[in-house]
Design a protein around this motif. Structure first.
Motif, PDB file in Angstrom:
ATOM      1  N   MET A   1       0.849  -1.171   0.000  1.00 21.84           N
ATOM      2  CA  MET A   1       0.000   0.000   0.000  1.00 21.84           C
ATOM      3  C   MET A   1       0.892   1.230   0.000  1.00 21.84           C
ATOM      4  SD  MET A   1      -3.098   1.187   2.569  1.00 21.84           S
ATOM      5  CE  MET A   1      -2.311   0.568   4.007  1.00 21.84           C
ATOM      6  N   ILE A   2       0.452   2.235  -0.742  1.00 18.26           N
ATOM      7  CA  ILE A   2       1.130   3.521  -0.770  1.00 18.26           C
ATOM      8  C   ILE A   2       0.130   4.567  -0.277  1.00 18.26           C
ATOM      9  CG2 ILE A   2       2.229   5.282  -2.200  1.00 18.26           C
ATOM     10  CD1 ILE A   2       3.039   3.035  -4.132  1.00 18.26           C
ATOM     11  N   VAL A   3       0.548   5.319   0.724  1.00 14.25           N
ATOM     12  CA  VAL A   3      -0.289   6.394   1.255  1.00 14.25           C
ATOM     13  C   VAL A   3       0.167   7.701   0.611  1.00 14.25           C
ATOM     14  CG1 VAL A   3      -0.971   7.668   3.312  1.00 14.25           C
ATOM     15  CG2 VAL A   3      -0.643   5.191   3.436  1.00 14.25           C
ATOM     16  N   ILE A   4      -0.792   8.437   0.083  1.00 11.02           N
ATOM     17  CA  ILE A   4      -0.515   9.717  -0.563  1.00 11.02           C
ATOM     18  C   ILE A   4      -0.983  10.833   0.359  1.00 11.02           C
ATOM     19  CG2 ILE A   4      -1.006  11.180  -2.565  1.00 11.02           C
ATOM     20  CD1 ILE A   4       0.374   8.675  -3.471  1.00 11.02           C
ATOM     21  N   ASP A   5      -0.056  11.744   0.679  1.00 15.03           N
ATOM     22  CA  ASP A   5      -0.385  12.929   1.475  1.00 15.03           C
ATOM     23  C   ASP A   5      -0.291  14.138   0.560  1.00 15.03           C
ATOM     24  OD1 ASP A   5      -0.694  11.737   4.069  1.00 15.03           O
ATOM     25  OD2 ASP A   5       1.469  11.435   4.076  1.00 15.03           O
ATOM     26  N   ALA A   6      -1.426  14.729   0.260  1.00  7.43           N
ATOM     27  CA  ALA A   6      -1.500  15.920  -0.579  1.00  7.43           C
ATOM     28  C   ALA A   6      -2.041  17.066   0.272  1.00  7.43           C
ATOM     29  CB  ALA A   6      -2.420  15.646  -1.770  1.00  7.43           C
ATOM     30  N   LEU A  15      -1.591  -2.123  -3.775  1.00  7.39           N
ATOM     31  CA  LEU A  15      -0.914  -2.803  -4.869  1.00  7.39           C
ATOM     32  C   LEU A  15      -1.140  -4.301  -4.769  1.00  7.39           C
ATOM     33  CD1 LEU A  15       2.473  -0.876  -4.713  1.00  7.39           C
ATOM     34  CD2 LEU A  15       0.471  -0.356  -6.108  1.00  7.39           C
ATOM     35  N   GLY A  16      -1.312  -4.933  -5.915  1.00  7.76           N
ATOM     36  CA  GLY A  16      -1.480  -6.384  -5.967  1.00  7.76           C
ATOM     37  C   GLY A  16      -0.141  -7.079  -6.062  1.00  7.76           C
ATOM     38  N   PRO A  17      -0.146  -8.387  -6.285  1.00  6.27           N
ATOM     39  CA  PRO A  17       1.086  -9.173  -6.336  1.00  6.27           C
ATOM     40  C   PRO A  17       2.030  -8.764  -7.463  1.00  6.27           C
ATOM     41  CG  PRO A  17      -0.865 -10.581  -6.572  1.00  6.27           C
ATOM     42  CD  PRO A  17      -1.339  -9.184  -6.435  1.00  6.27           C
ATOM     43  N   THR A  18       1.516  -8.103  -8.488  1.00 10.79           N
ATOM     44  CA  THR A  18       2.376  -7.672  -9.591  1.00 10.79           C
ATOM     45  C   THR A  18       2.811  -6.217  -9.441  1.00 10.79           C
ATOM     46  OG1 THR A  18       0.472  -7.029 -10.932  1.00 10.79           O
ATOM     47  CG2 THR A  18       1.296  -9.289 -11.204  1.00 10.79           C
ATOM     48  N   GLY A  47       4.057  17.286  -6.133  1.00  9.21           N
ATOM     49  CA  GLY A  47       4.450  17.814  -4.831  1.00  9.21           C
ATOM     50  C   GLY A  47       3.798  17.104  -3.661  1.00  9.21           C
ATOM     51  N   TRP A  48       3.266  15.909  -3.912  1.00  2.19           N
ATOM     52  CA  TRP A  48       2.649  15.105  -2.865  1.00  2.19           C
ATOM     53  C   TRP A  48       3.677  14.164  -2.264  1.00  2.19           C
ATOM     54  CZ3 TRP A  48      -1.959  13.009  -6.229  1.00  2.19           C
ATOM     55  CH2 TRP A  48      -2.769  14.067  -6.621  1.00  2.19           C
ATOM     56  N   ARG A  49       3.434  13.720  -1.044  1.00  3.49           N
ATOM     57  CA  ARG A  49       4.302  12.737  -0.408  1.00  3.49           C
ATOM     58  C   ARG A  49       3.693  11.346  -0.591  1.00  3.49           C
ATOM     59  NH1 ARG A  49       5.060  13.185   5.802  1.00  3.49           N
ATOM     60  NH2 ARG A  49       4.573  15.278   5.094  1.00  3.49           N
ATOM     61  N   ALA A  50       4.505  10.408  -1.059  1.00  2.00           N
ATOM     62  CA  ALA A  50       4.063   9.023  -1.240  1.00  2.00           C
ATOM     63  C   ALA A  50       4.876   8.151  -0.296  1.00  2.00           C
ATOM     64  CB  ALA A  50       4.270   8.579  -2.677  1.00  2.00           C
ATOM     65  N   THR A  51       4.199   7.454   0.608  1.00  2.00           N
ATOM     66  CA  THR A  51       4.874   6.631   1.603  1.00  2.00           C
ATOM     67  C   THR A  51       4.438   5.175   1.464  1.00  2.00           C
ATOM     68  OG1 THR A  51       4.796   8.515   3.129  1.00  2.00           O
ATOM     69  CG2 THR A  51       5.273   6.368   4.087  1.00  2.00           C
ATOM     70  N   TRP A  52       5.427   4.297   1.327  1.00  2.00           N
ATOM     71  CA  TRP A  52       5.160   2.851   1.224  1.00  2.00           C
ATOM     72  C   TRP A  52       4.862   2.321   2.627  1.00  2.00           C
ATOM     73  CZ3 TRP A  52       4.108  -0.819  -2.108  1.00  2.00           C
ATOM     74  CH2 TRP A  52       4.284  -2.145  -1.731  1.00  2.00           C
ATOM     75  N   VAL A  53       3.752   1.589   2.769  1.00  2.00           N
ATOM     76  CA  VAL A  53       3.361   1.006   4.056  1.00  2.00           C
ATOM     77  C   VAL A  53       3.163  -0.484   3.854  1.00  2.00           C
ATOM     78  CG1 VAL A  53       1.626   1.026   5.881  1.00  2.00           C
ATOM     79  CG2 VAL A  53       2.169   3.145   4.681  1.00  2.00           C
ATOM     80  N   ASP A  54       3.822  -1.296   4.678  1.00  2.00           N
ATOM     81  CA  ASP A  54       3.660  -2.754   4.581  1.00  2.00           C
ATOM     82  C   ASP A  54       2.376  -3.217   5.223  1.00  2.00           C
ATOM     83  OD1 ASP A  54       5.904  -3.500   3.159  1.00  2.00           O
ATOM     84  OD2 ASP A  54       7.145  -3.406   4.953  1.00  2.00           O
TER      85      ASP A  54
END
Length: 54
Positions: A1-6, A15-18, A47-54
């Protein structure tokens, strides 16, 4: 999952397995099917922040 902070919203894409977007908040629905790098690049370009979250 990617969290977008705008400036005006916070939302996530799943995100799926691919490593492609399979589920998202409606405000980011245009990202369905995108790969991880495209999501991150688009967020950075806007100009948004994208953070990968497991």
């Amino acid at each position: 999952m990617i969290v977008i902070d705008a400036p005006h919203f916070h939302a996530a894409v799943v995100l799926g397995p691919t490593s492609r977007v399979i589920r998202t908040h409606p405000i980011l629905s245009y990202m369905l099917g995108w790969d991880r790098q495209r999501v991150v690049s688009d967020a950075e370009r806007k100009g948004w922040r994208a953070t990968w979250v497991d």
